[in-house]
Design an enzyme around this catalytic site. Structure first.
Site, mmCIF file in Angstrom:
data_model
loop_
_atom_site.group_PDB
_atom_site.id
_atom_site.type_symbol
_atom_site.label_atom_id
_atom_site.label_comp_id
_atom_site.label_asym_id
_atom_site.label_seq_id
_atom_site.Cartn_x
_atom_site.Cartn_y
_atom_site.Cartn_z
ATOM 1 N N ALA A 75 0.524 31.383 -16.418
ATOM 2 C CA ALA A 75 0.744 31.893 -15.064
ATOM 3 C C ALA A 75 1.433 33.251 -15.113
ATOM 4 C CB ALA A 75 1.572 30.895 -14.254
ATOM 5 N N ASN A 102 5.267 26.812 -23.206
ATOM 6 C CA ASN A 102 4.396 25.686 -23.501
ATOM 7 C C ASN A 102 2.943 26.112 -23.651
ATOM 8 O OD1 ASN A 102 5.658 23.314 -23.887
ATOM 9 N ND2 ASN A 102 5.067 22.439 -21.941
ATOM 10 N N GLY A 107 -3.121 22.866 -26.061
ATOM 11 C CA GLY A 107 -4.396 22.727 -26.747
ATOM 12 C C GLY A 107 -5.429 23.794 -26.406
ATOM 13 N N GLY A 108 -5.089 24.684 -25.475
ATOM 14 C CA GLY A 108 -6.024 25.747 -25.132
ATOM 15 C C GLY A 108 -7.297 25.247 -24.470
ATOM 16 N N ARG A 354 -5.424 10.253 -17.166
ATOM 17 C CA ARG A 354 -4.219 10.071 -17.970
ATOM 18 C C ARG A 354 -3.314 8.973 -17.437
ATOM 19 N NH1 ARG A 354 -2.979 16.436 -19.373
ATOM 20 N NH2 ARG A 354 -4.461 16.520 -21.070
ATOM 21 N N GLU A 493 3.208 25.518 -13.634
ATOM 22 C CA GLU A 493 3.808 24.179 -13.640
ATOM 23 C C GLU A 493 5.056 24.077 -12.782
ATOM 24 O OE1 GLU A 493 4.437 22.611 -17.581
ATOM 25 O OE2 GLU A 493 5.070 20.665 -16.834
#
Lengths: 540, 143
Positions: A75, A102, A107-108, A354, A493
């Site tokens: 961001a 982070n 994991g990109g 998830r 986030e």
């Protein structure tokens, strides 16, 4: 650049008392001597009468920029690049010694609705379908206005990353909870594949980066407009006694991209008391709550702070995100199965979202409440794209077996149950549908042939869905009025809303990039704060 | 000298006077205690030969002219240890066979941008920052 100090006439309304003026004058003057010894590249500090509500009176700004971005993740970099492209001077501060937070260790994986890779693979997708998927995973708790903005911006954000040198693998992946494969991944298999080129690009364009520079608090004028920040330069995380306090002015605004608080044990346990210290986190050490707390302090609206996601693919045998997580998302879950370590039976759809998976795994405990780590495995064919597998084998957090019997013996699983379970699963795979646990097996493979690769699984605190409320322009909204707090933006986030109860994998990268760009573009539509109009344009 | 600088000098003078007024004059004991404190600071074996230069006690060799309240600036490390590129080249795995440990001085996540003091400490144990998430083993890293 001039070395003469600029002092605005004292504000007649907020005229400081004689006493406070003397104290401040003393501080300013001694600071003045120190500034003479500073490197000549430092711009001359300016003292401005900020009609403040919070700290009152004259404020010495050591540096002034058009836009200050707090945090150097997805961001932050997207916001900085966007603001810079509109001709503004931009500073990015990062409290850690290294950039990217982070984002650079993740994991990109980036969910893009309607990517060229999807078209090539013949996959039909649309922002509307992605919206429906995220709404479903979010249990309807999503803020729909922000969600719309997010899903509609992924394709453009993808192009934006390509422009700044990001490279993706040529195939598209199917992450849990998405109705179609729509996840692209950097060739590095890490968010660093986005962070590094974007930061290099930003630096080339003239964005200024400062690491070990910690955000402390906002500086506001008497209209509550955010006009700058107090920071600590030379801050050595996590030593709160380190650092030198400085004030930075922001002519157009401040963009908070300070990330989540998964690694802030105190704050996360306040919000969700189940997330105790023996639950590890995938997050870097700096993922703490001070950014969001500072925004709440000046009136931002909290959104769903107790919605904290665990990653259901991590391993208890290694720290952090590790090597197993990527093995599971690429191989173990889509191309294999996960079984209860006591019964050898599957207990969840390995491609469920998830929340469904983490809930199912977290109840795998013995009578004493101790975790019974489930086993996830696939075979050689299923693991062929799992780049982290060699490392996982090397560090003995993954194991290789020639036969199912060997696998069962190693983990003390009942072999007959396991074989039966694999046979049943293989039947569904052969039919292309009809899995007992509702898994989409249309792209799965048969597990009849070894060798097998297996890992142990236990969730880790991964993402904080909650944060401050923003509007579709990424402006932070005041909790009392619902209106934007002038001069304050947030993205990524640290904001709450788009993901609702549970974020889908690879949607955080989308969130950070899309909303970060919006924040950077919108701040450029503002007019410069007249407070700074007499100061030199010193830092650009 | 501008008016601000004059005021500054006066305030600095006043401040210094008041400090002296409150404290006794430094004694021989204080000097001894200070020397003791300095000699108690850990200097790692591989840096101890630098003591032979006679410059170590001043702290300036690593910390420069600043009072050493923060880790040494990278540039002072690099004075002796070479450029970032050279350091990265030295720790580049010789071959990619057998899945070697990645190069800590040129990593996927941070390239060559990690400040030396993120991992290396002189006066306390060093620690590998990568290992907050990974299990890398760097046997050649000095503790």
């Amino acid at each position: 650049m001039s070395n003469s100090k600029k002092t605005l006439p004292p504000d007649s309304i907020n005229n400081p008392t004689r006493r406070s003026f003397l104290t401040k004058g003393a501080l300013l003057a001694t600071g003045g001597v120190m500034s003479l010894t500073m490197a000549p590249t430092q711009a001359a500090p300016v003292t401005i009468n900020v009609p403040e509500t919070v700290t009152g009176g004259r404020t010495r700004f050591h540096q002034i920029y058009d836009v200050i971005v707090v945090g150097s993740g997805f961001a932050g970099l997207a916001a900085a690049l966007e603001a810079k492209s509109h001709g503004l001077s931009v500073l990015v501060i990062e409290k850690m010694a290294v950039f990217g937070g982070n984002s650079t260790i993740n994991g990109g994986a980036f969910a893009v609705a309607g990517s060229p890779q999807q078209k090539e693979a013949g996959i039909q997708d649309s922002p509307e379908l992605m919206y429906q998927d995220m709404l479903k995973a979010g249990r309807g708790l999503n803020h729909r206005d922000i969600l719309h903005v997010l899903v509609n911006g992924t394709q453009e954000a993808y192009e934006f990353t390509l422009k700044h040198g990001v490279r993706y693998k040529p195939f598209v992946q199917h992450f849990g909870g998405h109705s179609v494969p729509r996840t692209l991944q950097t060739v590095e298999s890490s968010g660093a594949g986005i962070i590094m080129p974007m930061r290099q690009s930003a630096q080339k364009l003239g964005v200024i980066f400062k690491s070990r520079c910690k955000f402390e608090s906002f500086i506001q004028d008497n209209q509550q407009t955010v006009v700058g920040l107090e920071v600590k330069e030379n801050y050595y995380f996590p030593d709160e006694n380190s650092g030198l306090v400085k004030n930075y002015g922001a002519r157009y605004g401040v963009i908070m991209c300070s990330g989540g608080f998964s690694n802030d044990l105190r704050f996360r346990m306040i919000q969700d008391p189940q997330l105790v210290s023996d639950l590890d986190t995938t997050n870097h050490q700096g993922a703490t709550a001070e950014g969001i707390l500072a925004m709440l302090k000046i009136g931002a609206t909290p959104v769903q702070l107790d919605l904290i996601q665990l990653g259901p693919w991590s391993s208890p045998d290694e720290k952090g995100f590790g090597n197993v997580s990527q093995f599971n998302t690429i191989a173990g879950y889509p191309m294999g199965i996960m079984v209860d370590a006591r019964t050898g039976k599957r207990f969840t759809n390995e491609l469920a979202d998830r929340k469904a998976r983490e809930d199912a795994i977290l109840v795998q405990r013995d009578e004493q409440g101790k975790p019974v780590y489930p086993i996830c495995f696939t075979n050689k064919e299923g693991a062929k794209n799992a780049q982290s597998l060699p490392a996982a084998l090397k560090y003995q957090v993954a194991w290789q077996f020639d036969t199912l019997k060997q696998l069962a013996d190693h983990f003390a699983l009942p072999y007959e149950n396991l074989q039966k379970e694999v046979d049943e699963y293989n039947t569904a795979v052969a039919n292309g549908s009809g899995d007992r646990l509702g898994k989409d097996v249309s792209r799965a493979i048969s597990l009849a042939e070894g060798p097998y690769f297996a890992v142990r699984v236990w969730p880790k605190v991964h993402y904080t869905m909650g944060g401050v409320q923003i509007n579709p322009n990424a402006q932070v909204l005041n909790s009392l009025t619902g209106n934007p707090i002038q001069g304050l933006y947030a993205a990524g986030e640290v904001t709450g809303g788009p993901h609702g109860a549970s974020r889908l994998g690879s949607c955080a990268v989308a969130d950070g990039l899309v909303l970060g760009r919006i924040a950077g573009a919108h701040v450029a539509t503002q007019t410069a704060n007249p407070l700074f109009s007499t100061s030199d344009s010193d830092n650009a | 000298m501008s008016i601000y600088q004059r005021i500054a000098v006066i305030f600095v003078a006043l401040f210094s006077l008041s400090v002296w007024a409150q404290n006794d004059k430094p004694t021989a004991d204080d000097a001894k205690a200070f020397q003791q404190k300095l000699s108690d600071i850990t200097i790692k074996p591989y840096h101890q030969p630098l003591a032979a230069t006679g410059r170590d006690a001043s702290c300036q060799l690593c910390h420069g002219a600043k009072t050493p309240t923060t880790p040494a600036n990278d540039s002072n490390c690099l004075t002796c240890h070479g450029s970032l590129d050279q350091i990265a080249a030295m720790t580049e795995p010789k071959s990619k066979e057998g899945h070697p440990e990645p190069n800590p001085h040129n990593s996927i996540h941070y390239g060559k941008d990690v400040p030396c003091s993120t991992c290396h400490s002189e006066h306390k144990p060093s620690q590998v920052y990568c290992n907050s998430c990974h299990l890398f083993k760097y046997p050649n890293m000095k503790p």
